[in-house]
Enzyme design. Structure first.
Site, mmCIF file in Angstrom:
data_model
loop_
_atom_site.group_PDB
_atom_site.id
_atom_site.type_symbol
_atom_site.label_atom_id
_atom_site.label_comp_id
_atom_site.label_asym_id
_atom_site.label_seq_id
_atom_site.Cartn_x
_atom_site.Cartn_y
_atom_site.Cartn_z
ATOM 1 N N LYS A 289 0.725 -1.255 -0.019
ATOM 2 C CA LYS A 289 -0.066 -0.101 0.191
ATOM 3 C C LYS A 289 0.946 1.325 -0.020
ATOM 4 O O LYS A 289 1.971 1.129 0.667
ATOM 5 C CB LYS A 289 -1.064 0.112 1.061
ATOM 6 C CG LYS A 289 -2.030 1.130 1.278
ATOM 7 C CD LYS A 289 -2.921 0.939 2.251
ATOM 8 C CE LYS A 289 -4.051 2.028 2.547
ATOM 9 N NZ LYS A 289 -4.936 2.004 3.663
ATOM 10 N N SER B 56 -9.875 2.507 2.747
ATOM 11 C CA SER B 56 -8.927 2.967 1.795
ATOM 12 C C SER B 56 -7.999 2.133 1.091
ATOM 13 O O SER B 56 -7.350 2.649 0.196
ATOM 14 C CB SER B 56 -8.187 3.924 2.540
ATOM 15 O OG SER B 56 -7.335 3.407 3.579
ATOM 16 N N SER C 215 -10.248 0.194 7.045
ATOM 17 C CA SER C 215 -9.565 0.088 5.811
ATOM 18 C C SER C 215 -9.078 -1.156 5.144
ATOM 19 O O SER C 215 -8.757 -1.414 4.126
ATOM 20 C CB SER C 215 -8.728 1.283 5.367
ATOM 21 O OG SER C 215 -9.435 2.530 5.381
HETATM 22 N N1 GLN Z 1 -13.269 4.876 6.056
HETATM 23 C C1 GLN Z 1 -12.776 5.333 7.353
HETATM 24 C C2 GLN Z 1 -12.306 6.666 7.147
HETATM 25 O O1 GLN Z 1 -12.440 7.316 6.166
HETATM 26 C C3 GLN Z 1 -11.594 4.537 7.769
HETATM 27 C C4 GLN Z 1 -10.378 4.767 6.859
HETATM 28 C C5 GLN Z 1 -9.169 3.806 7.405
HETATM 29 O O2 GLN Z 1 -9.231 2.745 8.238
HETATM 30 N N2 GLN Z 1 -7.998 4.129 7.069
HETATM 31 O O3 GLN Z 1 -11.855 7.254 8.208
#
Ligand code: GLN
Length: 497
Positions: free
Chosen positions: A78, A159, A183
């Site tokens: 990532k 994400s 995410s």
């Molecule tokens: N969807 C969540 C956010 O937008 C979690 C994102 C994540 O786990 N990095 O913060």
């Protein structure tokens, strides 16, 4: 014949060791698959030379009997992990030209274990998002399509959207993800793969671009539970460079992985039965409950009374920490700088900060910075940030009480299947609601996994989540393996890319 790209982490590792194929053939097969799948936009940068060099090293090591735990396994990383000499953008324009001079601990651990790097994976900007649409490099497409023939482009989730798409489309046998509030788990659920967020502190955050430091955790995403166990074992471990890293030995999760859940008490939290969730989610959940019961687990109803406050609590704490972490992007130390032409005199520095941050950050990141600075401001700190910290403690206490009557929790991973690109991007609250089942475990720092558990009416994957006690990754992996074996999920997206 199965092609090499159909093999997961364990089978590649074992095949290279046994001489069934060369590591170089494996790397070449994935490199070719990545080239053919550029329409998915899963990678921000491809590093075939890196994967090939690691493969050649693995093939040579086989000759000399020096194989390491991940020798011959090419992985995707990532783009939140700093990779030495390789572009690391965190999905943001502000880091477009950033080439770290160091390697993050987690990616370094994987490379030290013999893995190769196929490339960096696209993601929501600074990991803020649930659909990969906030990336400065454009959204990632899911390899899945609805069966209605409409061919609407779907999100892989976020994400870690590039990570999820890459595994589901067989562009990598395994990848790293990060999970601040779901995410790893939500994109795994959307794309029919498996992903685990370990206990907070298991994986070092050193060299991982910071979003919300008290929540951020790295974890693997792969085809199955065993592959996740193998990868997590290589990623985890104490790191003196991260003050929140746990100084504990890394268990041999792979050796102990077992689908025997007889006598395990699986809690079903009643507050997770929320209105407006599609009936298919309930159906898959009920099916998962029945499968674990058949496997000899005891099913118990439990209560996590503060669940309804988890989402608002998360969306105060995460932006607060983000606003502080992102203050470092000031156009001075590293990253992009925008120098306004007319800027002179005493206000020039401020003008430069403003121009840099205005041009470098996308809309969602700016929204989070504004919310974060607001909830931390002198006038509102007590009403919002302080209150959220207290509620966070209550949410953690809910789990502690639940562990008195159960060993694990089983819930849906997300309240829907993958949605269409553009469907929720205009409405931040609708987007945030996606994380409703994922954020409580994040706030409490607990290990949680998502496993594919069925398909919806449109033929799209749905995932189930297992949450365990702190440090009980083994319990989580074992129950996940029990589900995996009994669900027998074999669906895969048909290649159109
Ligand atoms: N969807 C969540 C956010 O937008 C979690 C994102 C994540 O786990 N990095 O913060």
């Amino acid at each position: 014949m199965t092609s090499l790209t159909d093999l997961g982490v364990a089978r590649i590792r074992d095949g290279v060791r046994d001489g069934a194929f060369a590591a170089r053939e494996v790397a070449e097969a994935f490199i070719a698959a990545i080239e053919q799948a550029r329409a998915l936009n899963a990678f921000t940068v491809e590093t075939p030379e890196h994967a090939l060099a690691a493969a050649d090293a693995a093939d040579a090591a086989r000759g000399s009997g020096d194989l390491k735990p991940l020798s011959g396994v090419p992985l995707g990383i990532k783009d939140l992990f700093a990779t030495k000499g390789v572009q690391t953008t965190a999905g943001s324009r502000i880091l477009a030209d950033f080439r770290p001079t160091y390697e993050s601990t987690v990616s370094g651990n994987l490379l030290a274990a013999g893995a190769g790097m196929l490339g960096k994976l696209n993601m929501d900007e600074f990991a803020m998002g649930s659909s990969n649409e906030t990336s400065a490099w454009g959204p990632v497409l899911s390899p899945w399509r609805r069966s209605d023939g409409g061919n609407v482009p779907l999100t892989p989730g976020g994400s870690s959207g590039g990570s999820a798409s890459a595994v589901a489309a067989r562009l990598a046998p395994g990848v790293t993800g990060t999970d601040t509030g779901g995410s790893i788990r939500q994109p795994a659920a959307f794309t029919g793969i498996t992903g685990i967020k370990p206990t907070y502190g298991r994986c070092s955050r050193w060299g991982m671009v910071a979003f919300a430091s008290s929540l951020d955790q790295a974890g693997p995403m792969a085809r199955n539970v065993r592959d996740c166990a193998i990868m997590l074992q290589a990623m985890a471990g104490f790191d003196p460079k991260d003050s929140t890293s746990l100084d504990l030995p890394v268990p041999d999760w792979e050796a102990a992985v077992s689908s025997d859940v007889r006598g395990k008490r699986i809690g079903i939290p009643k507050e997770y039965r929320i209105d407006g969730v599609p009936a298919e989610i309930d159906r898959v959940w009920e099916h998962g409950i029945a499968l674990l019961r058949d496997a000899g687990a005891e099913i118990v109803e439990v209560s996590l009374p503060h669940t309804k406050y988890a989402l608002p609590t998360y969306y105060i704490i995460a932006p607060a920490e983000a606003s502080s972490n992102l203050a470092r992007y000031d156009g001075v130390r590293y990253g992009r700088r925008v120098q306004p032409e007319q800027a002179k005199g005493p206000g020039a520095l401020t003008d430069m900060y403003e121009a840099t941050r205005a041009a470098g950050f996308g809309a969602e990141v700016k929204r989070r910075i504004m919310i974060g600075t607001y909830v931390l401001s002198a006038g509102f700190y007590d009403a919002y940030f302080n209150q959220a910290q207290k509620v966070r403690a209550l949410i953690a206490r809910d789990f502690d009480r639940a562990w008195e009557s159960c060993d694990l929790l089983l819930t849906p991973t997300a309240p829907s299947a993958a949605f269409a690109l553009g469907e929720k991007s205009a409405d931040p609250i609708a987007m945030y609601l996606n994380d409703v089942f994922a954020v409580p475990a994040s706030l409490a720092g607990l290990p949680a996994i998502s496993v594919p558990a069925g398909l919806d009416d449109q033929g799209l994957p749905l995932g189930l989540q297992l949450v365990g006690r702190a440090l009980d990754e083994q319990g989580v992996l074992n129950a996940a393996l029990a589900l995996e074996e009994r669900v027998g999920f074999t669906a895969r997206p048909e290649a159109w890319w």
